[in-house]
Scaffold this active site. Structure first.
Site, mmCIF file in Angstrom:
data_model
loop_
_atom_site.group_PDB
_atom_site.id
_atom_site.type_symbol
_atom_site.label_atom_id
_atom_site.label_comp_id
_atom_site.label_asym_id
_atom_site.label_seq_id
_atom_site.Cartn_x
_atom_site.Cartn_y
_atom_site.Cartn_z
ATOM 1 N NE ARG A 45 -2.888 0.235 3.347
ATOM 2 C CZ ARG A 45 -2.156 0.855 4.569
ATOM 3 N NH1 ARG A 45 -1.816 1.876 4.484
ATOM 4 N NH2 ARG A 45 -2.556 -0.076 5.185
ATOM 5 C CE1 TYR A 98 -17.201 11.684 -15.492
ATOM 6 C CE2 TYR A 98 -16.387 10.915 -13.133
ATOM 7 C CZ TYR A 98 -16.591 10.319 -14.236
ATOM 8 O OH TYR A 98 -16.808 8.939 -14.323
ATOM 9 C CG ASP A 170 -9.979 16.082 -14.789
ATOM 10 O OD1 ASP A 170 -9.061 15.668 -15.618
ATOM 11 O OD2 ASP A 170 -11.518 15.518 -14.348
ATOM 12 C CE LYS A 195 -12.833 8.051 -18.393
ATOM 13 N NZ LYS A 195 -13.537 9.246 -17.304
HETATM 14 C C1 LIG Z 1 -13.949 9.723 -16.087
HETATM 15 C C2 LIG Z 1 -13.210 10.822 -15.336
HETATM 16 C C3 LIG Z 1 -12.835 10.744 -14.210
HETATM 17 C C4 LIG Z 1 -13.048 9.733 -13.342
HETATM 18 O O1 LIG Z 1 -12.516 8.453 -13.568
HETATM 19 P P1 LIG Z 1 -12.733 7.027 -12.898
HETATM 20 O O2 LIG Z 1 -11.934 6.552 -13.550
HETATM 21 O O3 LIG Z 1 -13.548 6.277 -13.738
HETATM 22 O O4 LIG Z 1 -12.785 6.978 -11.174
HETATM 23 C C5 LIG Z 1 -12.637 12.462 -13.677
HETATM 24 N N1 LIG Z 1 -12.888 13.064 -14.121
HETATM 25 C C6 LIG Z 1 -13.447 13.015 -16.197
HETATM 26 C C7 LIG Z 1 -13.200 14.021 -16.953
HETATM 27 C C8 LIG Z 1 -13.610 11.737 -16.106
HETATM 28 O O5 LIG Z 1 -14.386 11.549 -17.720
#
Ligand SMILES: *Cc1c(COP(=O)(O)O)cnc(C)c1O
Length: 378
Positions: A45, A98, A170, A195
């Site tokens: 961890r 998001y 982000d 993504k």
């Molecule tokens: C998908 C997404 C998240 C969250 O990510 P997860 O891996 O699904 O927890 C945060 N910000 C954006 C812009 C996203 O597209």
């Protein structure tokens, strides 16, 4: 080292065995020579050699000094707030954030007495106006989801620095191939590696990258204390998939541009949102701070088109949430990713029931365009 080279050469071959591909250290614990004397690892961890290789990879491709990886993008985002905020603090965020982040702000962080002000950060005077003496942090997305609005990173950083606020971007929609917020002086960059970095719709994961040592130490402490770490196998898979990011993004950027242009010239699409189009109101800013415009194209379908029939007729666009994979996906934000936002708020923010979001994959552009064209006609 150029970006493509960093992707491939972020780590060296294994010193002991010569293995070109790093090993997966699927272990929870590590032997100690004597009580308290470790070889740098005591519990997975806290630290793991495979995870460390993936973290160094992220740090390099974001032009940062350090990175940390988590079990999901949401775990990464929540780790920032656990690490840096306390009851009574205020955050400024964008008004089309998001959905998962919005839910976390509203249902989790408010419970602990943290106040969130949502503004349209594409106009920076709104940010300046929203700052109060409790404000500690600015959290934005650029481009936003699903309307692809941009925030000027250079000017945002200036405002944050002048008020001593932590700036967080982000960067999931752009990916580090197209945009590197740390270069503009942003403090923390977030990626949902689920993504574009994974890029094959296979592994959930999140990452934070930073340039400052003290910020890294705080985040690192809470990565361990809170415990939402990326496991060794998932770290290894994301590293392996991540190495082809440049090849995929180059193709995705090109395909998305062709599709955006095609839609702009089709009368059945009333409005097209894509930062790479000259018609995008912030195209000049996009050219300044992005090196490519990524794979998300949104458009407003004419109300005369039968929405469900259109989706059903598509062969190469799967109706699904998420984005950033090699396969093209299509979704209706009002019914899917943004359904949890009340209809009134949604419409006020420009998300109508006929808005469509496409995540463009690496198929041949002409097949994708033919598919759209056929489905729109039928
Ligand atoms: C998908 C997404 C998240 C969250 O990510 P997860 O891996 O699904 O927890 C945060 N910000 C954006 C812009 C996203 O597209």
């Amino acid at each position: 080292m150029k970006f493509e080279t960093k992707l491939v050469h972020s780590h060296k071959e294994d010193k002991e065995t010569g293995a070109v591909v790093p090993a997966i250290y699927e272990t929870t614990t590590y032997s100690q020579e004597k009580a308290g004397k470790t070889k740098g690892y005591d519990y997975t961890r806290t630290d793991n050699p495979t995870r460390k290789i993936f973290e160094d990879f992220i740090a390099k491709i974001e032009n940062g000094k350090h990175a940390l990886v988590y079990s999901s993008g949401m775990a990464a985002i929540n780790n920032i707030f656990i690490s840096l905020l306390k009851t009574g603090d205020n955050i400024i965020s964008c008004n089309d954030i998001y959905g998962g982040t919005y839910r976390s702000f509203e249902n989790e962080w408010r419970k602990f007495g943290i106040d969130i002000s949502y503004v349209d950060t594409s106009e920076l005077k709104n940010v300046r106006k929203a700052i109060n003496d409790k404000t500690r942090l600015i959290f934005i997305e650029t481009p936003t989801n699903p309307l692809l609005k941009l925030t000027d990173l250079e000017r945002l950083v200036k405002i944050a620095k002048s008020k001593n606020l932590v700036s967080v971007v982000d960067n999931t929609f752009a990916s580090p191939y197209n945009q590197k917020p740390l270069v503009f002086g942003v403090d923390i960059v977030v990626e949902s590696t689920t993504k574009y970095i994974n890029g094959h719709s296979t592994v959930i994961g999140g990452a934070l990258a930073v340039s400052k040592d003290d910020l890294y130490e705080k985040l690192k402490y809470h990565q361990n204390a809170f415990g939402a770490v990326q496991d060794p196998i998932a770290s290894w898979l994301n590293l392996m998939f991540g190495k082809t990011l440049a090849l995929r993004m180059k193709k995705i950027n090109r395909n998305a541009f062709h599709i955006a242009q095609y839609l702009e010239n089709n009368s059945l699409a009333e409005k097209v949102y894509y930062p790479g189009l000259k018609s995008h109101p912030q195209h000049e800013l996009a050219k300044r701070q992005m090196s490519g415009y990524s794979g998300i194209v949104s458009f407003e379908l004419k109300k005369t088109v039968d929405l469900n029939n259109f989706l059903k007729k598509l062969k190469y666009f799967t109706t699904a949430e998420s984005l950033g994979g090699i396969e093209s996906l299509i979704e209706v934000p009002a019914l899917m990713t943004h359904a949890s936002i009340p209809k009134k708020t949604r419409e006020k923010n420009g998300i109508s029931d006929y808005l469509i979001r496409v995540s463009v994959g690496i198929e041949h552009a002409s097949d994708l365009i033919k598919d759209l064209s056929r489905a729109l006609k039928e």
